[in-house]
Design an enzyme around this catalytic site. Structure first.
Site, PDB file in Angstrom:
ATOM      1  CG  HIS A   1       3.210   5.972  -9.864  1.00  0.00           C
ATOM      2  ND1 HIS A   1       2.542   6.908  -9.120  1.00  0.00           N
ATOM      3  CD2 HIS A   1       4.486   5.937  -9.384  1.00  0.00           C
ATOM      4  CE1 HIS A   1       3.377   7.412  -8.212  1.00  0.00           C
ATOM      5  NE2 HIS A   1       4.560   6.829  -8.353  1.00  0.00           N
TER       6      HIS A   1
ATOM      7  CD  GLU B   1       7.131   7.019  -5.983  1.00  0.00           C
ATOM      8  OE1 GLU B   1       6.191   7.654  -5.489  1.00  0.00           O
ATOM      9  OE2 GLU B   1       7.324   6.950  -7.216  1.00  0.00           O
TER      10      GLU B   1
ATOM     11  CE1 TYR C   1       0.166   5.691  -6.168  1.00  0.00           C
ATOM     12  CE2 TYR C   1      -0.449   3.383  -6.218  1.00  0.00           C
ATOM     13  CZ  TYR C   1      -0.064   4.538  -6.873  1.00  0.00           C
ATOM     14  OH  TYR C   1       0.091   4.533  -8.239  1.00  0.00           O
TER      15      TYR C   1
ATOM     16  CE  LYS D   1      -0.807   4.141 -11.705  1.00  0.00           C
ATOM     17  NZ  LYS D   1      -1.754   5.209 -11.318  1.00  0.00           N
TER      18      LYS D   1
ATOM     19  CG  ASN E   1      -3.633   7.045 -13.796  1.00  0.00           C
ATOM     20  OD1 ASN E   1      -3.156   5.993 -13.393  1.00  0.00           O
ATOM     21  ND2 ASN E   1      -3.431   8.199 -13.180  1.00  0.00           N
TER      22      ASN E   1
HETATM   23  P1  CMP Z   1      -0.887   8.095  -9.569  1.00  0.00           P
HETATM   24  O1  CMP Z   1      -0.170   9.166 -10.341  1.00  0.00           O
HETATM   25  O2  CMP Z   1      -0.254   6.758  -9.531  1.00  0.00           O
HETATM   26  O3  CMP Z   1      -1.133   8.594  -8.070  1.00  0.00           O
HETATM   27  C1  CMP Z   1      -2.266   8.243  -7.307  1.00  0.00           C
HETATM   28  C2  CMP Z   1      -3.256   7.418  -8.061  1.00  0.00           C
HETATM   29  O4  CMP Z   1      -4.560   7.345  -7.504  1.00  0.00           O
HETATM   30  C3  CMP Z   1      -3.488   8.027  -9.441  1.00  0.00           C
HETATM   31  O5  CMP Z   1      -2.340   7.920 -10.240  1.00  0.00           O
HETATM   32  C4  CMP Z   1      -4.707   7.241  -9.879  1.00  0.00           C
HETATM   33  O6  CMP Z   1      -4.385   5.943 -10.353  1.00  0.00           O
HETATM   34  C5  CMP Z   1      -5.472   7.069  -8.566  1.00  0.00           C
HETATM   35  N1  CMP Z   1      -6.657   7.935  -8.458  1.00  0.00           N
HETATM   36  C6  CMP Z   1      -7.926   7.500  -8.395  1.00  0.00           C
HETATM   37  N2  CMP Z   1      -8.789   8.506  -8.280  1.00  0.00           N
HETATM   38  C7  CMP Z   1      -8.071   9.632  -8.265  1.00  0.00           C
HETATM   39  C8  CMP Z   1      -8.389  11.017  -8.157  1.00  0.00           C
HETATM   40  N3  CMP Z   1      -9.649  11.449  -8.024  1.00  0.00           N
HETATM   41  N4  CMP Z   1      -7.367  11.907  -8.182  1.00  0.00           N
HETATM   42  C9  CMP Z   1      -6.086  11.487  -8.290  1.00  0.00           C
HETATM   43  N5  CMP Z   1      -5.735  10.169  -8.404  1.00  0.00           N
HETATM   44  C10 CMP Z   1      -6.702   9.262  -8.378  1.00  0.00           C
END
Ligand code: CMP
Length: 143
Positions: free
Chosen positions: A121, A132, A55, A15, A118
Site C-alpha cells: 500500500h 497515514e 481504510y 501487506k 497486491n
Molecule cells: P490499496 O492501494 O492498499 O487500497 C485499497 C485496497 O483494497 C487495495 O490496495 C487492495 O488491496 C484492495 N482491493 C480489493 N479489491 C479491490 C478493487 N476491486 N479495487 C481496488 N482495491 C481493491
C-alpha cells in the site's frame, strides 16, 4: 533557477501476502535503489478495528469486508519513506493496483498475487501521507 526540490514523506505498507512470501527485503530494495530512504519501520499485526479505521474511505466498497479479512490475515510491515516527490515516486515503484496492469519492474508486477493481495500500500496524496504516517508512528519513532 531550478525549483526547490520537493523532499517529502509517505507511508508504505508491505501487506500480508508479500510478508508471507518472504520478499520484505526485495521490496525494500526497490525503494532504496530508487533513492527513497526509510525513516521509520515496524512489523505489526493489525486488528479488525484498526484496519477499518485505516481504510475508512473504502468502507462502502463491495470489497471492504474481504480487504479487512485479508489485511488482518498476518503481520504487515509499515514504513515511512522519504525522498524527492516521495508520494508519487512510491506509487510509480509500486505499480498499478491490479498487478495485471502494473508495469514491468514494479513491485506489484513482480510480487502481487491479485488486485486484493497486491503486496503493498502507498499513500495517494501528501495530505493522506501525513494522516497515514501518524496512524502508525509517533514523532519519536521517525528518524
Ligand atoms: P490499496 O492501494 O492498499 O487500497 C485499497 C485496497 O483494497 C487495495 O490496495 C487492495 O488491496 C484492495 N482491493 C480489493 N479489491 C479491490 C478493487 N476491486 N479495487 C481496488 N482495491 C481493491
Amino acid at each position: 533557477m531550478a525549483d526547490k526540490e520537493n523532499i517529502e514523506q509517505t507511508l508504505s505498507i508491505i501487506k500480508p501476502d508479500a510478508v508471507g512470501k518472504n520478499v520484505i527485503g526485495k521490496i525494500i530494495d526497490k525503494f532504496e535503489s530508487k533513492g527513497l530512504k526509510i525513516k521509520a519501520m515496524k512489523m505489526v499485526q493489525l486488528s479488525e478495528k484498526e484496519v477499518e479505521e485505516f481504510y475508512s474511505v473504502h468502507k462502502e466498497k463491495p470489497f471492504f469486508k474481504d480487504l479487512v479479512e485479508y489485511i488482518t490475515s498476518g503481520p504487515v510491515v509499515a514504513m515511512v519513506l522519504e525522498g524527492k516527490d516521495a508520494v508519487i515516486e512510491n506509487r510509480v515503484i509500486m505499480g498499478a493496483t491490479n498487478p495485471k496492469d502494473a508495469a514491468p519492474g514494479t513491485i506489484r508486477r513482480e510480487f502481487a498475487e491479485s488486485i486484493e493481495a497486491n503486496a503493498v500500500h502507498g499513500s495517494d496524496s501528501h495530505e493522506n501521507a501525513q494522516k497515514e504516517i501518524a496512524f502508525f508512528f509517533g514523532r519519536r519513532e521517525i528518524y
